[in-house]
Design an enzyme around this catalytic site. Structure first.
Site, short mmCIF file in Angstrom:
data_model
loop_
_atom_site.label_atom_id
_atom_site.label_comp_id
_atom_site.label_asym_id
_atom_site.label_seq_id
_atom_site.Cartn_x
_atom_site.Cartn_y
_atom_site.Cartn_z
CB ILE A 155 -0.97 -0.02 1.20
CG1 ILE A 155 -1.94 -1.20 1.07
CG2 ILE A 155 -1.74 1.29 1.31
CD1 ILE A 155 -2.78 -1.49 2.30
NE ARG A 231 -5.77 -3.82 11.21
CZ ARG A 231 -6.15 -3.87 9.93
NH1 ARG A 231 -6.34 -2.76 9.26
NH2 ARG A 231 -6.35 -5.03 9.35
CG ASP A 255 -10.36 4.08 6.55
OD1 ASP A 255 -11.54 4.47 6.44
OD2 ASP A 255 -9.99 2.93 6.25
CD GLU A 260 -11.18 0.28 13.42
OE1 GLU A 260 -10.45 1.23 13.11
OE2 GLU A 260 -11.44 -0.67 12.65
CG HIS A 292 -11.24 -0.26 9.05
ND1 HIS A 292 -10.60 -0.74 10.16
CD2 HIS A 292 -10.52 -0.74 7.99
CE1 HIS A 292 -9.56 -1.48 9.80
NE2 HIS A 292 -9.49 -1.49 8.48
CG PHE A 295 -11.95 -2.83 2.91
CD1 PHE A 295 -12.41 -2.12 4.00
CD2 PHE A 295 -12.78 -3.79 2.36
CE1 PHE A 295 -13.68 -2.37 4.54
CE2 PHE A 295 -14.04 -4.05 2.88
CZ PHE A 295 -14.49 -3.33 3.98
P1 NAI Z 1 2.72 -4.97 3.55
O1 NAI Z 1 3.04 -6.14 4.40
O2 NAI Z 1 2.83 -5.09 2.07
O3 NAI Z 1 3.63 -3.72 4.01
C1 NAI Z 1 3.85 -3.39 5.34
C2 NAI Z 1 5.20 -2.67 5.43
O4 NAI Z 1 5.40 -2.28 6.79
C3 NAI Z 1 6.38 -3.56 5.01
O5 NAI Z 1 7.23 -2.89 4.12
C4 NAI Z 1 7.09 -3.83 6.35
O6 NAI Z 1 8.50 -3.99 6.20
C5 NAI Z 1 6.75 -2.57 7.11
N1 NAI Z 1 6.93 -2.74 8.56
C6 NAI Z 1 6.79 -3.87 9.29
N2 NAI Z 1 7.09 -3.61 10.59
C7 NAI Z 1 7.42 -2.30 10.65
C8 NAI Z 1 7.85 -1.47 11.70
N3 NAI Z 1 8.00 -1.92 12.95
N4 NAI Z 1 8.11 -0.17 11.42
C9 NAI Z 1 7.99 0.30 10.13
N5 NAI Z 1 7.59 -0.45 9.09
C10 NAI Z 1 7.33 -1.75 9.35
O7 NAI Z 1 1.25 -4.51 3.98
P2 NAI Z 1 0.22 -3.63 3.15
O8 NAI Z 1 -0.60 -4.50 2.28
O9 NAI Z 1 0.94 -2.50 2.53
O10 NAI Z 1 -0.74 -3.12 4.32
C11 NAI Z 1 -0.27 -2.25 5.33
C12 NAI Z 1 -1.29 -2.17 6.44
O11 NAI Z 1 -2.47 -1.53 5.95
C13 NAI Z 1 -1.81 -3.53 6.94
O12 NAI Z 1 -0.97 -4.05 7.95
C14 NAI Z 1 -3.18 -3.21 7.47
O13 NAI Z 1 -3.08 -2.98 8.85
C15 NAI Z 1 -3.56 -1.93 6.75
N6 NAI Z 1 -4.74 -2.08 5.91
C16 NAI Z 1 -5.81 -1.24 6.09
C17 NAI Z 1 -6.94 -1.34 5.31
C18 NAI Z 1 -8.11 -0.41 5.47
O14 NAI Z 1 -9.20 -0.69 4.95
N7 NAI Z 1 -7.98 0.72 6.13
C19 NAI Z 1 -7.05 -2.39 4.29
C20 NAI Z 1 -5.84 -3.18 4.12
C21 NAI Z 1 -4.75 -3.04 4.93
#
Ligand code: NAI
Length: 326
Positions: A155, A231, A255, A260, A292, A295
Site C-alpha cells: 500500500i 490500524r 480511516d 473503533e 475503516h 478497502f
Molecule cells: P505490507 O506487508 O505489504 O507492508 C507493510 C510494510 O510495513 C512492510 O514494508 C514492512 O517492512 C513494514 N513494517 C513492518 N514492521 C514495521 C515497523 N515496525 N516499522 C515500520 N515499518 C514496518 O502490507 P500492506 O498490504 O501495505 O498493508 C499495510 C497495512 O495496511 C496492513 O498491515 C493493514 O493494517 C492496513 N490495511 C488497512 C486497510 C483499510 O481498509 N484501512 C485495508 C488493508 C490493509
C-alpha cells in the site's frame, strides 16, 4: 465444509455467495462479531471467516477448538486481532488475504488528504445550503511538499507512486527498507521532524503500537497533516487529540481509530457515543474520520472473496497455501 462468517454486511454476502456455491461449501452469514460470547455460533462449522474487528484471542480459540473448527480465514490483510501462534498450537490453521487491492487503500488515503487540504468536506456542505462563500477555505498545494511514508510495503508503494505524480518529495521509514527510486529512507524521528504530511502504512505489532505518541508531538513540524489508513493503535488517540487542540497538528485524516471496534461499521446516528476522544476528534473542523472503509471497492471485495474461498479450498484439499499466517 461449513463456514461461519462473522461481522458480515450485505456487500460481503453478495460477493461471497456465488463463490461459496461454486465451491460447494455450506455457509452461515452472521452480522454479529466473533467474540467470547458469540463463538457458539460456529457450532457445526469447520471454519470461521472473520474480519478486522472480530476478537480471536486465546479464549475464543480454545472454544473454536472444542467446537471442532479447523480453519480461521481472515478476509483481510491485517491479523493483529488473531492470536495466530496460539491457534497454531491448537492445530487451527489461520489464513488471510495479504493483498486484494493496495490501490483501494492508497487511493482512499489520497482522497482523505485532498479532502482535508482543499477543505472539500466544508465546501460540499456549504454549497448544498447555497452558501458560496470561500471564507476559511484556503488550502495548500501538495506540489513541493515533503511526505513521510511509514511502511513502504504494497500500500505504501502505491501511495508513494501517487505522491510522485503530485511532485512531492518522498521520505520514508520502514523496518525493512527497500530500494525504491525517488524515495529516501530516514530514521523515524527524522520523518517526524521533516515531513509536512505523514501517512502510516505499516502493520500493527508490538513494535509499532503507539509509534505516534505524546513524545512525537515535540518532534513534528507545526501544521503537519497525519493520515492513518493502517490500524488505529499505531497512533495514541489521546496524543493526536492533544496535537490537534494545541494546533501542532494541522489536520488528521483517519480511516482507523484505536478503539473503533463497537463503533465502526455500525449506524450509531441515534446513539450517545461514550468515547469522548472519538467524539472530540470528530467534532474538530480539521479532522476527517471514515469508518475503516479504505478497502471498500468492488475490485477489492471480489479479490477478497476469491482468495478467501481459494485459501479454504487449498487447506481442506491438502494443497500448499501461500497465505497461511505463521
Ligand atoms: P505490507 O506487508 O505489504 O507492508 C507493510 C510494510 O510495513 C512492510 O514494508 C514492512 O517492512 C513494514 N513494517 C513492518 N514492521 C514495521 C515497523 N515496525 N516499522 C515500520 N515499518 C514496518 O502490507 P500492506 O498490504 O501495505 O498493508 C499495510 C497495512 O495496511 C496492513 O498491515 C493493514 O493494517 C492496513 N490495511 C488497512 C486497510 C483499510 O481498509 N484501512 C485495508 C488493508 C490493509
Amino acid at each position: 465444509m461449513k463456514i461461519a462468517f462473522f461481522d458480515t454486511k450485505s456487500y460481503d454476502q453478495e460477493v461471497f455467495e456465488p463463490k461459496l456455491k461454486a465451491a460447494k461449501f455450506r455457509y452461515k452469514f452472521y452480522d454479529t462479531r466473533l467474540n467470547e460470547d458469540d463463538v457458539i455460533l460456529a457450532k457445526g462449522c469447520d471454519a470461521v471467516c472473520v474480519f478486522v474487528n472480530d476478537v480471536v484471542n486465546s479464549t475464543v480459540i480454545d472454544q473454536l477448538s472444542e467446537l471442532g473448527v479447523k480453519i480461521i480465514a481472515l478476509r483481510c490483510a491485517g491479523f493483529n486481532n488473531v492470536d495466530f501462534k496460539y491457534a497454531e498450537q491448537k492445530g487451527i490453521t489461520v489464513v488471510r488475504v495479504p493483498a486484494y487491492s493496495p490501490y483501494a487503500v492508497a487511493e482512499h488515503a489520497i482522497a482523505l488528504l485532498m479532502t482535508s487540504t482543499r477543505k472539500i468536506h466544508k465546501s460540499y456542505i456549504r454549497t448544498r445550503d447555497f452558501n458560496f462563500s470561500l471564507q476559511g477555505l484556503t488550502g495548500f498545494d501538495l506540489y513541493g511538499k515533503t511526505v513521510g511514508v511509514i511502511g513502504t510495503g504494497k500500500i505504501g508503494r502505491v501511495f508513494i507512486d501517487i505522491c510522485k505524480g503530485f511532485g512531492m518529495k518522498i521520505i520514508a521509514y520502514d523496518k525493512f527498507p527497500a530500494d525504491i527510486p525517488g524515495v529516501e529512507y530516514k530514521p523515524l524521528d527524522t520523518i517526524y521532524r521533516e515531513a509536512d504530511i505523514i501517512s502510516f502504512h505499516c502493520p500493527l505489532t508490538d513494535d509499532t503500537l503507539h509509534m505516534f505518541n505524546f513524545g512525537t508531538l515535540g518532534k513534528i513540524k507545526p501544521g503537519v497533516v497525519i493520515i492513518n489508513t493502517s490500524r488505529g493503535a499505531l497512533i495514541d488517540a489521546e496524543a493526536l487529540l492533544e496535537g490537534i487542540k494545541t494546533k501542532k497538528i494541522g489536520a488528521a485524516c483517519l480511516d482507523v481509530y484505536e478503539e473503533e471496534s463497537g463503533y465502526f461499521y455500525e449506524d450509531l446516528s441515534g446513539s450517545i457515543i461514550d468515547d469522548d476522544t472519538l467524539s472530540r476528534l470528530i467534532s474538530m473542523p480539521n479532522v476527517i474520520v471514515t469508518s475503516h472503509q479504505a478497502f471498500l471497492t468492488r475490485e477489492a471485495l471480489e479479490n477478497i472473496a476469491t482468495t478467501t474461498v481459494q485459501n479454504i479450498k487449498q487447506i481442506t484439499s491438502g494443497e500448499e497455501c501461500a497465505n497461511i499466517v505463521k
